[in-house]
Scaffold this motif. Structure first.
Motif, short mmCIF file in Angstrom:
data_model
loop_
_atom_site.label_atom_id
_atom_site.label_comp_id
_atom_site.label_asym_id
_atom_site.label_seq_id
_atom_site.Cartn_x
_atom_site.Cartn_y
_atom_site.Cartn_z
N THR A 114 -31.82 27.62 -75.21
CA THR A 114 -30.83 26.85 -75.97
C THR A 114 -29.47 27.53 -75.98
OG1 THR A 114 -32.58 25.94 -77.38
CG2 THR A 114 -30.32 25.80 -78.20
N VAL A 115 -29.44 28.82 -76.26
CA VAL A 115 -28.17 29.55 -76.29
C VAL A 115 -27.49 29.49 -74.93
CG1 VAL A 115 -27.10 31.82 -76.56
CG2 VAL A 115 -28.84 31.05 -78.20
N THR A 116 -28.27 29.63 -73.87
CA THR A 116 -27.72 29.56 -72.52
C THR A 116 -27.12 28.19 -72.23
OG1 THR A 116 -29.31 31.21 -71.74
CG2 THR A 116 -28.27 29.82 -70.07
N ALA A 117 -27.70 27.14 -72.82
CA ALA A 117 -27.22 25.77 -72.57
C ALA A 117 -26.02 25.39 -73.44
CB ALA A 117 -28.34 24.77 -72.83
N LEU A 118 -25.79 26.11 -74.52
CA LEU A 118 -24.73 25.71 -75.45
C LEU A 118 -23.34 25.61 -74.82
CD1 LEU A 118 -25.78 27.59 -78.72
CD2 LEU A 118 -25.96 25.13 -78.22
N PRO A 119 -22.96 26.47 -73.87
CA PRO A 119 -21.63 26.31 -73.26
C PRO A 119 -21.42 24.96 -72.58
CG PRO A 119 -22.44 28.52 -72.84
CD PRO A 119 -23.59 27.74 -73.44
N SER A 120 -22.52 24.28 -72.24
CA SER A 120 -22.38 22.95 -71.65
C SER A 120 -22.18 21.87 -72.72
CB SER A 120 -23.61 22.61 -70.80
OG SER A 120 -24.75 22.42 -71.62
N LEU A 121 -22.33 22.25 -73.98
CA LEU A 121 -22.19 21.30 -75.08
C LEU A 121 -20.91 21.52 -75.88
CD1 LEU A 121 -25.86 21.44 -76.44
CD2 LEU A 121 -24.93 19.91 -74.69
N LEU A 122 -20.14 22.56 -75.51
CA LEU A 122 -18.98 22.96 -76.31
C LEU A 122 -17.68 22.83 -75.53
CD1 LEU A 122 -20.51 26.17 -77.89
CD2 LEU A 122 -19.79 24.14 -79.17
N ALA A 123 -16.64 22.44 -76.25
CA ALA A 123 -15.29 22.48 -75.69
C ALA A 123 -14.81 23.92 -75.72
CB ALA A 123 -14.36 21.60 -76.53
N PRO A 124 -13.83 24.27 -74.89
CA PRO A 124 -13.26 25.62 -74.96
C PRO A 124 -12.77 25.93 -76.37
CG PRO A 124 -12.50 24.50 -72.99
CD PRO A 124 -13.23 23.48 -73.80
N GLY A 125 -13.17 27.08 -76.90
CA GLY A 125 -12.82 27.43 -78.26
C GLY A 125 -13.76 26.86 -79.30
N GLY A 126 -14.79 26.12 -78.85
CA GLY A 126 -15.75 25.54 -79.78
C GLY A 126 -16.62 26.60 -80.42
N CYS A 127 -17.07 26.32 -81.63
CA CYS A 127 -17.87 27.29 -82.39
C CYS A 127 -19.25 26.76 -82.71
CB CYS A 127 -17.16 27.66 -83.70
SG CYS A 127 -15.70 28.70 -83.47
N VAL A 128 -20.22 27.67 -82.72
CA VAL A 128 -21.59 27.38 -83.12
C VAL A 128 -21.85 28.06 -84.46
CG1 VAL A 128 -24.03 27.59 -82.54
CG2 VAL A 128 -22.33 27.33 -80.71
N ILE A 129 -22.36 27.29 -85.42
CA ILE A 129 -22.87 27.86 -86.66
C ILE A 129 -24.39 27.80 -86.57
CG2 ILE A 129 -22.95 27.67 -89.18
CD1 ILE A 129 -20.33 26.10 -89.05
N TRP A 130 -25.04 28.96 -86.70
CA TRP A 130 -26.49 29.01 -86.55
C TRP A 130 -27.12 29.80 -87.69
CZ3 TRP A 130 -28.64 33.89 -86.07
CH2 TRP A 130 -27.77 34.92 -85.68
N THR A 131 -28.40 29.56 -87.91
CA THR A 131 -29.13 30.29 -88.96
C THR A 131 -30.43 30.85 -88.39
OG1 THR A 131 -30.36 28.34 -89.71
CG2 THR A 131 -28.22 28.75 -90.74
N ARG A 132 -30.90 31.89 -89.06
CA ARG A 132 -32.21 32.46 -88.72
C ARG A 132 -32.69 33.26 -89.92
NH1 ARG A 132 -37.09 33.76 -87.60
NH2 ARG A 132 -37.76 33.96 -85.44
N GLY A 133 -33.95 33.20 -90.24
CA GLY A 133 -34.51 34.05 -91.28
C GLY A 133 -34.91 35.40 -90.71
N ARG A 134 -34.83 36.41 -91.56
CA ARG A 134 -35.28 37.73 -91.12
C ARG A 134 -36.73 37.66 -90.67
NH1 ARG A 134 -34.26 41.58 -95.67
NH2 ARG A 134 -35.91 40.34 -96.66
N ARG A 135 -37.53 36.99 -91.44
CA ARG A 135 -38.87 36.62 -91.05
C ARG A 135 -39.23 35.35 -91.79
NH1 ARG A 135 -40.56 38.10 -86.22
NH2 ARG A 135 -40.02 40.28 -85.84
N VAL A 136 -39.93 34.45 -91.13
CA VAL A 136 -40.35 33.20 -91.75
C VAL A 136 -41.86 33.11 -91.65
CG1 VAL A 136 -38.19 32.05 -91.19
CG2 VAL A 136 -40.08 31.91 -89.57
N PRO A 137 -42.51 32.28 -92.47
CA PRO A 137 -43.96 32.13 -92.37
C PRO A 137 -44.38 31.72 -90.96
CG PRO A 137 -43.14 31.11 -94.38
CD PRO A 137 -41.93 31.50 -93.57
N GLN A 138 -45.43 32.36 -90.46
CA GLN A 138 -45.91 32.08 -89.10
C GLN A 138 -44.77 32.18 -88.09
OE1 GLN A 138 -47.79 28.22 -90.51
NE2 GLN A 138 -49.44 28.94 -89.20
N ASP A 139 -44.01 33.25 -88.20
CA ASP A 139 -42.81 33.41 -87.38
C ASP A 139 -43.15 33.34 -85.90
OD1 ASP A 139 -40.38 34.51 -86.13
OD2 ASP A 139 -39.85 35.08 -88.17
N PRO A 140 -42.46 32.48 -85.14
CA PRO A 140 -42.78 32.33 -83.72
C PRO A 140 -42.20 33.45 -82.85
CG PRO A 140 -40.99 30.86 -84.31
CD PRO A 140 -41.46 31.49 -85.59
#
Length: 209
Positions: A127-153
């Motif tokens: 997904t991260v590798t594909a994001l430049p194809s979804l963004l305009a130059p100067g575009g920003c991604v806001i993302w979240t992640r838990g330190r650990r989540v239940p049944q963390d993948p």
């Protein structure tokens, strides 16, 4: 990993919960981006839920925003659709497939909140590798992640959010901000310097596990 998303959303009812604090952090990041813009912006939100991390901010800032919110759950998507202003389309669709974004890219602001803690490390990287194809130059991604989540993948030995940060760096993104809350949630903002790459017409970026 199976999850009742309607039950999960009840965590927002407690203003002192980690989920509520994460929401406020995401909203603050989005507000900063919208208020700093001097032009109309295009927004894309993946796994947008009922739009509570985006729609109130757009309304409060008065920014001119168009774009697409993608949410698979029809009840959550319906709530977002009922609240969305003109110019913001809510699609009841699978955000894990590139076809769901057709006509909605390149985006100036892309939200990937509640995604990376529910998919494999390989899918995060894809997904991260594909994001430049979804963004305009100067575009920003806001993302979240838990330190650990239940049944963390994640099989990452340390904090999986650090893996996400490294993937953004490797893909050529520049980090704008990063919040590591003591309760465990992390919120990052990364900017794509450009240029926009050719968007994938189809294909799967991620699947929830």
């Amino acid at each position: 990993m199976s999850r009742d998303w309607h039950d999960w959303y009840r965590g927002y009812d407690d203003p002192s919960s980690s989920l509520s604090r994460r929401l406020e952090t995401v909203r603050a990041c989005l507000e900063s981006l919208l208020r700093s813009a001097d032009r109309p912006l295009r927004l894309l939100s993946l796994c947008a839920g009922d739009g509570r991390d985006t729609l109130p901010v757009v309304a409060a800032t008065g920014a001119t925003v168009t774009g697409v919110l993608v949410e698979l759950d029809p009840v959550l998507a319906g709530r977002a659709r009922a609240a969305a202003p003109a110019g913001l389309e809510v699609r009841t669709a699978d955000a894990g497939t590139a076809a769901s974004y057709a006509g909605g890219v390149p985006a100036d602001v892309l939200l990937a909140c509640g995604v990376f803690g529910n998919v494999s490390d390989d899918d995060v990287a894809r997904t991260v590798t594909a994001l430049p194809s979804l963004l305009a130059p100067g575009g920003c991604v806001i993302w979240t992640r838990g330190r650990r989540v239940p049944q963390d993948p994640s099989t990452h030995a340390g904090d999986p959010a650090e893996l996400v940060r490294s993937l953004f760096a490797d893909a050529g993104f520049e980090e704008v901000s990063y919040v590591a809350d003591e309760s465990g949630f992390r919120v990052g903002v990364h900017e794509w310097p450009g240029p926009t790459r050719t968007p994938p017409a189809e294909g799967r970026l991620f699947s929830f596990v």
